[in-house]
Design an enzyme around this catalytic site. Structure first.
Site, PDB file in Angstrom:
ATOM      1  N   HIS A 232      -9.184 -34.970  -8.131  1.00  0.00           N
ATOM      2  CA  HIS A 232      -9.800 -34.239  -9.241  1.00  0.00           C
ATOM      3  C   HIS A 232     -10.539 -32.987  -8.792  1.00  0.00           C
ATOM      4  O   HIS A 232     -10.956 -32.183  -9.630  1.00  0.00           O
ATOM      5  CB  HIS A 232     -10.766 -35.165  -9.982  1.00  0.00           C
ATOM      6  CG  HIS A 232     -11.884 -35.657  -9.105  1.00  0.00           C
ATOM      7  ND1 HIS A 232     -11.672 -36.592  -8.112  1.00  0.00           N
ATOM      8  CD2 HIS A 232     -13.187 -35.330  -9.046  1.00  0.00           C
ATOM      9  CE1 HIS A 232     -12.824 -36.818  -7.493  1.00  0.00           C
ATOM     10  NE2 HIS A 232     -13.751 -36.073  -8.041  1.00  0.00           N
ATOM     11  N   ASP A 233     -10.727 -32.807  -7.493  1.00  0.00           N
ATOM     12  CA  ASP A 233     -11.416 -31.633  -6.952  1.00  0.00           C
ATOM     13  C   ASP A 233     -10.478 -30.661  -6.252  1.00  0.00           C
ATOM     14  O   ASP A 233     -10.931 -29.652  -5.714  1.00  0.00           O
ATOM     15  CB  ASP A 233     -12.493 -32.068  -5.944  1.00  0.00           C
ATOM     16  CG  ASP A 233     -13.717 -32.664  -6.603  1.00  0.00           C
ATOM     17  OD1 ASP A 233     -13.967 -32.358  -7.786  1.00  0.00           O
ATOM     18  OD2 ASP A 233     -14.426 -33.447  -5.945  1.00  0.00           O
TER      19      ASP A 233
ATOM     20  N   ASP B 193     -18.939 -41.577  -3.399  1.00  0.00           N
ATOM     21  CA  ASP B 193     -18.938 -40.121  -3.486  1.00  0.00           C
ATOM     22  C   ASP B 193     -19.886 -39.506  -2.450  1.00  0.00           C
ATOM     23  O   ASP B 193     -21.014 -39.978  -2.278  1.00  0.00           O
ATOM     24  CB  ASP B 193     -19.376 -39.716  -4.903  1.00  0.00           C
ATOM     25  CG  ASP B 193     -19.268 -38.241  -5.158  1.00  0.00           C
ATOM     26  OD1 ASP B 193     -18.144 -37.700  -5.103  1.00  0.00           O
ATOM     27  OD2 ASP B 193     -20.316 -37.610  -5.408  1.00  0.00           O
TER      28      ASP B 193
ATOM     29  N   GLU C 129     -16.095 -40.916   0.702  1.00  0.00           N
ATOM     30  CA  GLU C 129     -15.778 -39.485   0.675  1.00  0.00           C
ATOM     31  C   GLU C 129     -16.725 -38.787   1.642  1.00  0.00           C
ATOM     32  O   GLU C 129     -17.943 -38.859   1.490  1.00  0.00           O
ATOM     33  CB  GLU C 129     -15.953 -38.910  -0.731  1.00  0.00           C
ATOM     34  CG  GLU C 129     -15.566 -37.442  -0.782  1.00  0.00           C
ATOM     35  CD  GLU C 129     -16.093 -36.712  -2.004  1.00  0.00           C
ATOM     36  OE1 GLU C 129     -15.476 -35.719  -2.402  1.00  0.00           O
ATOM     37  OE2 GLU C 129     -17.144 -37.121  -2.547  1.00  0.00           O
TER      38      GLU C 129
ATOM     39  N   ASP D 265     -15.679 -45.649  -8.795  1.00  0.00           N
ATOM     40  CA  ASP D 265     -16.342 -44.539  -8.116  1.00  0.00           C
ATOM     41  C   ASP D 265     -17.855 -44.718  -8.250  1.00  0.00           C
ATOM     42  O   ASP D 265     -18.364 -44.887  -9.364  1.00  0.00           O
ATOM     43  CB  ASP D 265     -15.927 -43.223  -8.769  1.00  0.00           C
ATOM     44  CG  ASP D 265     -15.871 -42.061  -7.801  1.00  0.00           C
ATOM     45  OD1 ASP D 265     -16.740 -42.002  -6.918  1.00  0.00           O
ATOM     46  OD2 ASP D 265     -14.957 -41.228  -7.921  1.00  0.00           O
TER      47      ASP D 265
END
Length: 562
Positions: free
Chosen positions: A328-329, A204, A255, A103
């Site tokens: 994770h979000d 990200d 993302e 990431d």
């Protein structure tokens, strides 16, 4: 099967497993997961059958936003281990044929990063222009933009009287991509990890890196229209891709925050000039009342199908998407769209099938393959997520929302719902740690855990394993056209995938009562073969054109040309 050379198309038939290291496996008693813990579970990941691991950030970080505030891109956070630990993980994963995707967070850095520390309070710092600074307007913030976490997107540098932009927490200062030196620094970071042998990168909020330079007030929103899919974003991505990604054959997934189909067609275009694939989140906003996340409302089923249709048909032949329910979000999907009590196993399997049979690359978030649920916390002190705690203060203390109402909203929407520790077995702390977990576990771990799932051939785990295998065996899953068969049906989500030689039918009942549908006559069900279903107590026969589905049932059929 060790990885010896890159296969540039491997990701089109692959499934990728997302690991949130802090909550995956603690090799000791710290209460937090670490790199050694991940390495110890590679055999489990291999058994599941995925092709790659995506690690959320493990770099040096103050952990204000759980690692998405990076203070040193070239060092491992001591909480997770050492660079040697990372090298061992990379080597052992590769020996098992498992790739590693890192990431990368390059829209912003931590305010503890040496660049920002040099820039803070010093307009003459060589790093001042690495960030976005603006003078106050009429004694206040430069404009009315809000951060993604609910407060102003600007913070004051008292030493110079200027404000810096932070689209997320105030400890996450946005980088100024207009500065060529910033772009060179980003290339150096990616080059470092690619040279080490990392197979790809998840970028990200990468579509936020280019801001409109006027920095105008937003009279109709929170400012996102001035920095989302900004004016130079494609130029920047092509520059990074040509310099680094293409050189190393890196797979890349971007993302995309609040993006559009048209931009994503370009981000993930087949010419490979920008990214391999894109994440978008539109389908995970169907339980936002009037677009507001911080509400508690049932999901809009018809809208969900419309969104899938829009993206599946829009990307077909033009780009490539990432398929996912959880990360994770996001809350646990079996609690969000399924039934995490009476029909937990059935609905977890159905939800998996309904997205894995689409075109794109599926992502499985740790514990999703076990049917892990939201923890259903009852005390605000159990939450750790900065977004959740900030929104509690705003909603309860400023807007007057009742405490119990906000707790119900958090139980449905908080990012901590997916961050509870991985449930490995039925021993204390679910085998996650020998110490005190950093975040309270879901209390159902004695029943829902990896050890129990592996021992049960009818578990959610093995259903995911079958889906992962099907993607490699059935070509239409990769290259078939998409057609929503019943867009207005209020219970059933059924779609066809079709190429010149195969038709795949994926039929799903999204609710807890029986549902019926009649398949179009052009699908010759006398030639259909059942690939997978989620009811094991009875044999799922093909059933002809008239399909009667039990609660949360899924059926996958294949029709092949003679």
């Amino acid at each position: 099967m060790a990885i010896t050379k890159p296969d540039e198309s491997w990701w089109k038939t692959a499934t990728i497993y997302q690991i949130y290291p802090k909550s995956f496996c603690d090799s000791g008693s710290k209460g937090m997961g670490d790199l050694k813990g991940i390495t110890s579970k590679l055999g489990y990941i291999k058994l599941l059958g995925v092709d790659a691991i995506w690690l959320t950030p493990v770099y040096q970080s103050p952990m204000v936003d759980n690692g998405y505030d990076i203070s040193d891109y070239f060092e491992i956070n001591p909480e997770f281990g050492t660079m040697k630990d990372f090298d061992v993980l990379l080597s052992e994963a590769h020996q098992l044929g498992i790739r590693i995707i890192m990431d990368i967070v390059v829209n912003h850095t931590s305010t503890q990063h040496k660049w920002f520390q040099s820039a803070l309070g010093d307009k003459n710092s060589p790093y001042r222009d690495y960030y976005i600074w603006k003078d106050p307007v009429e004694g206040a913030e430069p404009n009315n933009w809000n951060s993604k976490f609910g407060s102003s997107a600007w913070a004051l540098d008292e030493g110079t009287g200027q404000y810096y932009l932070h689209l997320f927490a105030k400890e996450q200062a946005d980088l100024n991509w207009e500065n060529p030196s910033v772009r060179e620094e980003v290339k150096d970071v990616i080059h470092f990890w690619a040279k080490k042998g990392v197979d790809g990168f998840r970028l990200d909020v990468i579509n936020l890196i280019s801001k409109q330079q006027e920095f105008l007030n937003d009279e109709n929103g929170d400012g996102r229209r001035f920095y989302t899919d900004g004016p130079r974003v494609h130029e920047y991505l092509q520059e990074i891709s040509e310099s680094v990604f293409q050189k190393y054959g890196s797979v890349t997934v971007g993302e995309m925050s609040s993006t559009t189909l048209e931009h994503c067609q370009q981000y993930s275009a087949q010419d490979g000039k920008e990214l391999s694939m894109v994440f978008n989140f539109h389908h995970l906003k169907v339980d936002y009342l009037n677009g507001d996340k911080w509400t508690k409302t049932p999901f809009d089923f018809i809208q969900l199908k419309q969104i899938f249709n829009h993206w599946q048909t829009g990307l077909n032949g033009k780009g490539w998407g990432a398929l996912f329910w959880c990360n994770h979000d996001q809350p646990r999907v079996v609690s969000r769209l399924g039934n995490d009590k009476q029909y937990r196993i059935e609905s977890a399997k159905m939800l998996a099938a309904s997205i894995h049979m689409m075109q794109g690359t599926p992502y499985v978030y740790q514990g999703e393959e076990l049917g892990m649920t939201n923890p259903h916390y009852t005390d605000i002190r159990q939450y750790r997520d900065v977004e959740s705690t900030n929104m509690y203060q705003i909603m309860v203390n400023r807007r007057g929302i009742a405490h119990q109402d906000m707790m119900a909203i958090l139980a449905q929407k908080s990012r901590d719902n997916s961050r509870t520790p991985m449930q490995w077995n039925s021993t204390k702390n679910a085998g996650f740690t020998k110490g005190t977990p950093w975040l309270d576990l879901a209390q159902n771990y004695p029943e829902i855990n990896a050890e129990a799932a592996i021992a049960d051939l009818n578990s959610v785990f093995y259903f995911y394993k079958h889906l992962i295998e099907l993607r490699k065996q059935v070509s239409v899953i990769t290259d078939g056209r998409y057609e929503d068969l019943f867009p207005e049906h209020k219970r059933i989500f059924a779609y066809a995938r079709q190429n010149d030689k195969q038709v795949l039918l994926c039929i799903n009942n999204y609710y807890g009562d029986e549902a019926k549908c009649t398949l179009p006559d052009r699908f010759d069900m006398s030639k259909a073969r059942k690939l997978l279903s989620n009811y094991q107590s009875e044999t799922c026969e093909v059933g002809g054109q008239n399909q009667v589905l039990r609660p949360y049932e899924t059926r996958i059929f294949l029709i092949e040309s003679d």
